[in-house]
Design a protein around this motif. Structure first.
Motif, PDB file in Angstrom:
ATOM      1  N   ALA A  63       0.824  -1.213   0.000  1.00  0.00           N
ATOM      2  CA  ALA A  63       0.000   0.000   0.000  1.00  0.00           C
ATOM      3  C   ALA A  63       0.854   1.257   0.000  1.00  0.00           C
ATOM      4  O   ALA A  63       2.037   1.241   0.364  1.00  0.00           O
ATOM      5  CB  ALA A  63      -0.917   0.002   1.226  1.00  0.00           C
ATOM      6  N   SER A  67      -3.131   5.201  -1.597  1.00  0.00           N
ATOM      7  CA  SER A  67      -4.056   4.084  -1.831  1.00  0.00           C
ATOM      8  C   SER A  67      -4.818   3.732  -0.555  1.00  0.00           C
ATOM      9  O   SER A  67      -6.006   3.400  -0.602  1.00  0.00           O
ATOM     10  CB  SER A  67      -3.304   2.858  -2.355  1.00  0.00           C
ATOM     11  OG  SER A  67      -2.450   2.293  -1.369  1.00  0.00           O
ATOM     12  N   GLU A  70      -7.556   6.373  -0.062  1.00  0.00           N
ATOM     13  CA  GLU A  70      -8.665   6.140  -0.992  1.00  0.00           C
ATOM     14  C   GLU A  70      -9.514   4.952  -0.541  1.00  0.00           C
ATOM     15  O   GLU A  70     -10.754   5.015  -0.559  1.00  0.00           O
ATOM     16  CB  GLU A  70      -8.118   5.898  -2.397  1.00  0.00           C
ATOM     17  CG  GLU A  70      -9.202   5.677  -3.437  1.00  0.00           C
ATOM     18  CD  GLU A  70      -8.639   5.442  -4.836  1.00  0.00           C
ATOM     19  OE1 GLU A  70      -9.448   5.200  -5.751  1.00  0.00           O
ATOM     20  OE2 GLU A  70      -7.410   5.490  -5.004  1.00  0.00           O
ATOM     21  N   GLU A  71      -8.846   3.884  -0.116  1.00  0.00           N
ATOM     22  CA  GLU A  71      -9.572   2.701   0.344  1.00  0.00           C
ATOM     23  C   GLU A  71     -10.403   3.023   1.585  1.00  0.00           C
ATOM     24  O   GLU A  71     -11.573   2.626   1.684  1.00  0.00           O
ATOM     25  CB  GLU A  71      -8.586   1.576   0.652  1.00  0.00           C
ATOM     26  CG  GLU A  71      -9.243   0.303   1.119  1.00  0.00           C
ATOM     27  CD  GLU A  71      -8.225  -0.815   1.377  1.00  0.00           C
ATOM     28  OE1 GLU A  71      -8.550  -1.726   2.157  1.00  0.00           O
ATOM     29  OE2 GLU A  71      -7.108  -0.775   0.801  1.00  0.00           O
ATOM     30  N   LYS A  74     -13.501   4.975   0.603  1.00  0.00           N
ATOM     31  CA  LYS A  74     -14.485   4.131  -0.084  1.00  0.00           C
ATOM     32  C   LYS A  74     -15.221   3.237   0.907  1.00  0.00           C
ATOM     33  O   LYS A  74     -16.434   3.022   0.791  1.00  0.00           O
ATOM     34  CB  LYS A  74     -13.793   3.262  -1.143  1.00  0.00           C
ATOM     35  CG  LYS A  74     -13.412   3.997  -2.413  1.00  0.00           C
ATOM     36  CD  LYS A  74     -12.778   3.046  -3.406  1.00  0.00           C
ATOM     37  CE  LYS A  74     -12.427   3.750  -4.712  1.00  0.00           C
ATOM     38  NZ  LYS A  74     -11.761   2.818  -5.665  1.00  0.00           N
ATOM     39  N   LEU A  75     -14.484   2.733   1.881  1.00  0.00           N
ATOM     40  CA  LEU A  75     -15.090   1.833   2.851  1.00  0.00           C
ATOM     41  C   LEU A  75     -16.035   2.550   3.796  1.00  0.00           C
ATOM     42  O   LEU A  75     -17.140   2.068   4.066  1.00  0.00           O
ATOM     43  CB  LEU A  75     -13.997   1.125   3.669  1.00  0.00           C
ATOM     44  CG  LEU A  75     -13.222   0.021   2.960  1.00  0.00           C
ATOM     45  CD1 LEU A  75     -12.000  -0.384   3.777  1.00  0.00           C
ATOM     46  CD2 LEU A  75     -14.124  -1.198   2.720  1.00  0.00           C
ATOM     47  N   ALA A 174     -14.163  -2.890  -1.514  1.00  0.00           N
ATOM     48  CA  ALA A 174     -13.033  -1.964  -1.512  1.00  0.00           C
ATOM     49  C   ALA A 174     -11.873  -2.435  -0.646  1.00  0.00           C
ATOM     50  O   ALA A 174     -10.798  -1.849  -0.681  1.00  0.00           O
ATOM     51  CB  ALA A 174     -13.501  -0.579  -1.032  1.00  0.00           C
ATOM     52  N   SER A 175     -12.059  -3.502   0.122  1.00  0.00           N
ATOM     53  CA  SER A 175     -11.039  -3.930   1.086  1.00  0.00           C
ATOM     54  C   SER A 175      -9.846  -4.582   0.401  1.00  0.00           C
ATOM     55  O   SER A 175      -9.993  -5.582  -0.302  1.00  0.00           O
ATOM     56  CB  SER A 175     -11.634  -4.919   2.102  1.00  0.00           C
ATOM     57  OG  SER A 175     -12.368  -4.262   3.089  1.00  0.00           O
ATOM     58  N   VAL A 176      -8.693  -4.001   0.610  1.00  0.00           N
ATOM     59  CA  VAL A 176      -7.417  -4.588   0.202  1.00  0.00           C
ATOM     60  C   VAL A 176      -6.516  -4.603   1.438  1.00  0.00           C
ATOM     61  O   VAL A 176      -6.298  -5.643   2.043  1.00  0.00           O
ATOM     62  CB  VAL A 176      -6.772  -3.798  -0.951  1.00  0.00           C
ATOM     63  CG1 VAL A 176      -5.441  -4.436  -1.339  1.00  0.00           C
ATOM     64  CG2 VAL A 176      -7.701  -3.742  -2.160  1.00  0.00           C
ATOM     65  N   TYR A 178      -7.512  -3.369   4.182  1.00  0.00           N
ATOM     66  CA  TYR A 178      -8.417  -3.594   5.307  1.00  0.00           C
ATOM     67  C   TYR A 178      -9.023  -4.994   5.340  1.00  0.00           C
ATOM     68  O   TYR A 178      -9.658  -5.358   6.317  1.00  0.00           O
ATOM     69  CB  TYR A 178      -9.508  -2.517   5.314  1.00  0.00           C
ATOM     70  CG  TYR A 178      -9.001  -1.231   5.912  1.00  0.00           C
ATOM     71  CD1 TYR A 178      -9.191  -0.946   7.252  1.00  0.00           C
ATOM     72  CD2 TYR A 178      -8.273  -0.331   5.146  1.00  0.00           C
ATOM     73  CE1 TYR A 178      -8.705   0.214   7.823  1.00  0.00           C
ATOM     74  CE2 TYR A 178      -7.770   0.837   5.700  1.00  0.00           C
ATOM     75  CZ  TYR A 178      -7.984   1.101   7.042  1.00  0.00           C
ATOM     76  OH  TYR A 178      -7.474   2.247   7.605  1.00  0.00           O
TER      77      TYR A 178
END
Length: 200
Positions: A63, A67, A70-71, A74-75, A174-176, A178
């Protein structure tokens, strides 16, 4: 926390406070560079929780601050609303600012805990609840709370919805970064629930 309070916290409870603090830190706001650097240094082990920790470290290494920001948005924010609503009232009733929040505020007042002036989120945000649990364990609000008091607060305000929230975080589109944090949260909450159940 005073030295006296710190000395009364067992090693096991200090570890529990660490997990709550970690979850609170990453769920309260988008991680800055120093937070990602700390996460990148985590080492796991062969336990399910340890494997999730290793996955979180790997995700943090992949990450960037941009990024991750942004994540996070979105979450939890999105356009109008994020993919997830990290509040107990919403999970328990389908609406924000409902009876569970009022009950939580009553219990926080009894603990002597008040929302900071610069905090806009209601007190039933998952990060705030994790922060309160960590503080109860460490003695941030006075003497460290006895385990029975911790169990009572956890059973009333965390256990009824936290596992479901962390499952949703694991599975969110959207979870990467997270996604493994969701696994850490779910597994840790399951451990807490089982440990507290053994005390009954």
């Amino acid at each position: 926390m005073t030295d006296t309070a710190r000395s009364l916290v067992s090693e096991e409870d200090a570890v529990r406070a660490h997990w709550y603090g970690l979850l609170a830190h990453f769920l309260a706001r988008p991680p800055h560079q120093d937070s990602l650097d700390i996460a990148r240094s985590f080492e796991g082990d062969d336990t399910p929780l340890g494997k999730s920790v290793a996955a979180f470290a790997a995700a943090a290494r992949a990450a960037t601050v941009e990024s991750a920001d942004e994540e996070f948005h979105k979450l939890f924010y999105g356009v109008g609303r994020g993919e997830l609503v990290p509040h107990g009232s919403f999970y328990l009733t389908g609406f924000l600012n409902e009876k569970p929040l009022a009950e939580l505020r009553d219990d926080l007042a009894r603990l002597g805990v008040a929302r900071a002036d610069d905090v806009k989120e209601p007190e039933d945000h998952i990060a705030a609840l994790c922060d309160v649990m960590a503080g109860m364990i460490r003695g941030d609000f006075g003497p460290a709370c006895h385990l029975e008091r911790q169990v009572e607060f956890f059973d009333r305000h965390v256990a009824p919805w936290a596992v479901k929230f962390f499952e949703d975080l694991e599975g969110a589109k959207a979870s990467v970064l997270y996604m493994p944090l969701g696994a850490i949260g779910r597994q840790f909450m399951e451990i807490e629930i089982e440990s507290f159940r053994m005390l009954e």
